[in-house]
Design a protein around this motif. Structure first.
Motif, PDB file in Angstrom:
ATOM      1  N   ILE A  13     -91.109 -25.274  24.856  1.00  0.00           N
ATOM      2  CA  ILE A  13     -90.446 -25.794  26.055  1.00  0.00           C
ATOM      3  C   ILE A  13     -91.470 -25.960  27.184  1.00  0.00           C
ATOM      4  N   ASN A  14     -92.272 -24.926  27.397  1.00  0.00           N
ATOM      5  CA  ASN A  14     -93.293 -24.989  28.444  1.00  0.00           C
ATOM      6  C   ASN A  14     -94.285 -26.111  28.185  1.00  0.00           C
ATOM      7  N   PHE A  15     -94.750 -26.221  26.945  1.00  0.00           N
ATOM      8  CA  PHE A  15     -95.781 -27.210  26.617  1.00  0.00           C
ATOM      9  C   PHE A  15     -95.250 -28.631  26.741  1.00  0.00           C
ATOM     10  N   ILE A  16     -94.052 -28.880  26.232  1.00  0.00           N
ATOM     11  CA  ILE A  16     -93.471 -30.227  26.317  1.00  0.00           C
ATOM     12  C   ILE A  16     -93.219 -30.607  27.772  1.00  0.00           C
ATOM     13  N   TYR A  17     -92.730 -29.657  28.553  1.00  0.00           N
ATOM     14  CA  TYR A  17     -92.441 -29.945  29.957  1.00  0.00           C
ATOM     15  C   TYR A  17     -93.712 -30.322  30.714  1.00  0.00           C
ATOM     16  N   PHE A  18     -94.752 -29.501  30.584  1.00  0.00           N
ATOM     17  CA  PHE A  18     -95.987 -29.792  31.305  1.00  0.00           C
ATOM     18  C   PHE A  18     -96.658 -31.056  30.773  1.00  0.00           C
ATOM     19  N   GLY A  19     -96.560 -31.299  29.475  1.00  0.00           N
ATOM     20  CA  GLY A  19     -97.119 -32.526  28.932  1.00  0.00           C
ATOM     21  C   GLY A  19     -96.449 -33.762  29.523  1.00  0.00           C
ATOM     22  N   PHE A  20     -95.118 -33.705  29.662  1.00  0.00           N
ATOM     23  CA  PHE A  20     -94.385 -34.836  30.230  1.00  0.00           C
ATOM     24  C   PHE A  20     -94.713 -35.011  31.706  1.00  0.00           C
ATOM     25  N   MET A  21     -94.729 -33.909  32.454  1.00  0.00           N
ATOM     26  CA  MET A  21     -94.969 -33.998  33.891  1.00  0.00           C
ATOM     27  C   MET A  21     -96.397 -34.447  34.197  1.00  0.00           C
ATOM     28  N   ILE A  22     -97.367 -33.898  33.485  1.00  0.00           N
ATOM     29  CA  ILE A  22     -98.753 -34.300  33.719  1.00  0.00           C
ATOM     30  C   ILE A  22     -98.965 -35.759  33.320  1.00  0.00           C
ATOM     31  N   GLY A  23     -98.349 -36.177  32.200  1.00  0.00           N
ATOM     32  CA  GLY A  23     -98.474 -37.567  31.777  1.00  0.00           C
ATOM     33  C   GLY A  23     -97.882 -38.537  32.792  1.00  0.00           C
ATOM     34  N   CYS A  24     -96.689 -38.213  33.297  1.00  0.00           N
ATOM     35  CA  CYS A  24     -96.069 -39.084  34.310  1.00  0.00           C
ATOM     36  C   CYS A  24     -96.892 -39.093  35.594  1.00  0.00           C
ATOM     37  N   THR A 103    -103.210 -42.946  45.413  1.00  0.00           N
ATOM     38  CA  THR A 103    -104.186 -42.332  44.510  1.00  0.00           C
ATOM     39  C   THR A 103    -104.454 -40.882  44.878  1.00  0.00           C
ATOM     40  N   GLY A 104    -104.535 -40.604  46.182  1.00  0.00           N
ATOM     41  CA  GLY A 104    -104.739 -39.229  46.617  1.00  0.00           C
ATOM     42  C   GLY A 104    -103.587 -38.319  46.214  1.00  0.00           C
ATOM     43  N   ILE A 105    -102.355 -38.796  46.384  1.00  0.00           N
ATOM     44  CA  ILE A 105    -101.192 -38.008  45.973  1.00  0.00           C
ATOM     45  C   ILE A 105    -101.181 -37.813  44.463  1.00  0.00           C
ATOM     46  N   LEU A 106    -101.610 -38.839  43.728  1.00  0.00           N
ATOM     47  CA  LEU A 106    -101.695 -38.716  42.269  1.00  0.00           C
ATOM     48  C   LEU A 106    -102.652 -37.590  41.876  1.00  0.00           C
ATOM     49  N   PHE A 107    -103.840 -37.564  42.486  1.00  0.00           N
ATOM     50  CA  PHE A 107    -104.808 -36.507  42.181  1.00  0.00           C
ATOM     51  C   PHE A 107    -104.240 -35.125  42.498  1.00  0.00           C
ATOM     52  N   LEU A 108    -103.605 -34.999  43.649  1.00  0.00           N
ATOM     53  CA  LEU A 108    -103.056 -33.709  44.048  1.00  0.00           C
ATOM     54  C   LEU A 108    -101.918 -33.277  43.128  1.00  0.00           C
ATOM     55  N   SER A 109    -101.108 -34.230  42.692  1.00  0.00           N
ATOM     56  CA  SER A 109    -100.015 -33.901  41.776  1.00  0.00           C
ATOM     57  C   SER A 109    -100.552 -33.375  40.447  1.00  0.00           C
ATOM     58  N   VAL A 110    -101.560 -34.060  39.926  1.00  0.00           N
ATOM     59  CA  VAL A 110    -102.143 -33.621  38.658  1.00  0.00           C
ATOM     60  C   VAL A 110    -102.773 -32.236  38.799  1.00  0.00           C
ATOM     61  N   ILE A 111    -103.453 -31.993  39.914  1.00  0.00           N
ATOM     62  CA  ILE A 111    -104.052 -30.674  40.149  1.00  0.00           C
ATOM     63  C   ILE A 111    -102.973 -29.603  40.220  1.00  0.00           C
ATOM     64  N   ASN A 112    -101.870 -29.893  40.917  1.00  0.00           N
ATOM     65  CA  ASN A 112    -100.778 -28.926  41.022  1.00  0.00           C
ATOM     66  C   ASN A 112    -100.203 -28.580  39.655  1.00  0.00           C
ATOM     67  N   TRP A 113     -99.940 -29.596  38.847  1.00  0.00           N
ATOM     68  CA  TRP A 113     -99.324 -29.342  37.545  1.00  0.00           C
ATOM     69  C   TRP A 113    -100.287 -28.644  36.597  1.00  0.00           C
ATOM     70  N   PHE A 114    -101.574 -28.993  36.647  1.00  0.00           N
ATOM     71  CA  PHE A 114    -102.536 -28.289  35.809  1.00  0.00           C
ATOM     72  C   PHE A 114    -102.686 -26.827  36.253  1.00  0.00           C
ATOM     73  N   SER A 115    -102.609 -26.578  37.562  1.00  0.00           N
ATOM     74  CA  SER A 115    -102.678 -25.205  38.055  1.00  0.00           C
ATOM     75  C   SER A 115    -101.479 -24.391  37.576  1.00  0.00           C
ATOM     76  N   CYS A 116    -100.303 -25.000  37.615  1.00  0.00           N
ATOM     77  CA  CYS A 116     -99.110 -24.326  37.096  1.00  0.00           C
ATOM     78  C   CYS A 116     -99.208 -24.118  35.585  1.00  0.00           C
ATOM     79  N   TYR A 117     -99.743 -25.116  34.896  1.00  0.00           N
ATOM     80  CA  TYR A 117     -99.926 -24.992  33.443  1.00  0.00           C
ATOM     81  C   TYR A 117    -100.826 -23.812  33.108  1.00  0.00           C
ATOM     82  N   GLN A 118    -101.887 -23.640  33.870  1.00  0.00           N
ATOM     83  CA  GLN A 118    -102.809 -22.539  33.614  1.00  0.00           C
ATOM     84  C   GLN A 118    -102.131 -21.185  33.794  1.00  0.00           C
ATOM     85  N   GLN A 119    -101.192 -21.096  34.735  1.00  0.00           N
ATOM     86  CA  GLN A 119    -100.496 -19.849  34.980  1.00  0.00           C
ATOM     87  C   GLN A 119     -99.444 -19.558  33.909  1.00  0.00           C
TER      88      GLN A 119
END
Length: 297
Positions: A13-24, A103-119
């Motif tokens: 569940i965690n992996f599919i969710y983060f994969g979808f969110m990071i991809g979008c 583009t700036g918001i895109l970068f920040l969104s990806v950073i946020n989701w990857f940070s959550c993924y790491q946790q």
């Protein structure tokens, strides 16, 4: 890290969710979806990291967004709405500013989701998911994900030990500080190599990756996971349908345009917003429930 309800769900569940969110977040440039992704990822990251998230936003995310907004109009002169002409004769366009902000918001969104993924996606979860199919790759990726936080903790220990004997990077002349820094870097390099070799030998001694090897796991796909999986499939299906059928579209050049605000578009926005805020909503509901039960004791 705070007690996170979403982390207690099944690793798939965690992996599919983060994969979808990071991809979008990486491939969808629609302004509304970008903002929802940034807001949802930011809320979840703040819930997980508290004050550290604010510090990260101040010293890294804020400057990164400003750089994207300022740099893109300087080098990108596309767009029909001209606001100003530089001394070089190149125009400053409204579309380039909007695209830089997106583009700036895109970068920040990806950073946020990857940070959550790491946790949330710890190394044991990753090995559980891919340990049987790609054992060598899953072990390497697990070590890579763990390397940065472990390296940070270890370098703090080494720096404190070197400080006690007068060899810290803040002590002595510039030349002496450089020597101390090189010494600490050499220690950390040796520690990294030894740690990787020890980990590989330990996993080999346990029979990791051998055919027929059994695995103990504490993860079970229960009814709660099934319900959340259905919710993710339904919400994600609506969002993908809206993207594939061009219900939600955006165009930045030569003129900034968005899809009209229709009922179907609003449904896509709502579903995507719920998806982005889903971990945060689950945690807030659990906190309210906990405080309610605690008050009745």
């Amino acid at each position: 890290m705070r007690q996170d309800v979403f982390s207690s769900y099944h690793p798939w569940i965690n992996f599919i969710y983060f994969g979808f969110m990071i991809g979008c977040s990486m491939f969808v440039m629609h302004p509304v979806l970008l903002f929802l992704s940034f807001f949802g990822g930011g809320c979840y990251y703040v819930y997980l990291k508290k004050g550290k998230a604010v510090k990260t936003a101040l010293w890294m995310m804020g400057p990164m967004f400003l750089i994207s907004v300022l740099v893109n109009p300087i080098f990108n002169h596309k767009g029909q709405t001209i606001l100003y002409y530089f001394n070089t004769g190149n125009p400053l366009t409204l579309e380039s500013i909007i695209y830089g902000a997106a583009t700036g918001i895109l970068f920040l969104s990806v950073i946020n989701w990857f940070s959550c993924y790491q946790q949330v996606m710890t190394s044991d979860k990753f090995i559980y998911l891919f340990g049987k199919t790609i054992p060598a790759m899953s072990l390497v990726l697990s070590m890579v994900f763990r390397f940065v936080p472990k390296f940070k903790i270890q370098i703090e220990k080494v720096s404190e030990a070197q400080m006690c004997i007068g060899r810290d990077v803040k002590q002595g002349t510039i030349l002496q500080r450089s020597k101390h820094g090189i010494r600490i870097l050499s220690i950390m390099l040796t520690w990294s190599l030894e740690n990787s070799v020890e980990t590989a030998d330990s996993m080999k001694a346990r029979g990791y990756g051998l055919r027929g090897r059994t695995n103990f796991t504490i993860y079970r796909f229960d009814r709660r996971d099934q319900i959340l999986c259905i919710v993710l499939v339904l919400l994600g299906g609506v969002v993908l349908y809206g993207l594939l059928t061009k219900t939600v579209t955006s165009l930045y050049y030569p003129m900034f345009q968005m899809n009209p605000v229709t009922f179907r578009a609003c449904v896509v926005y709502i579903c995507y917003g719920i998806l982005c805020l889903l971990p945060w909503i689950l945690n807030i509901i659990e906190d309210i429930k906990w405080h309610y039960l605690k008050s009745n004791i």
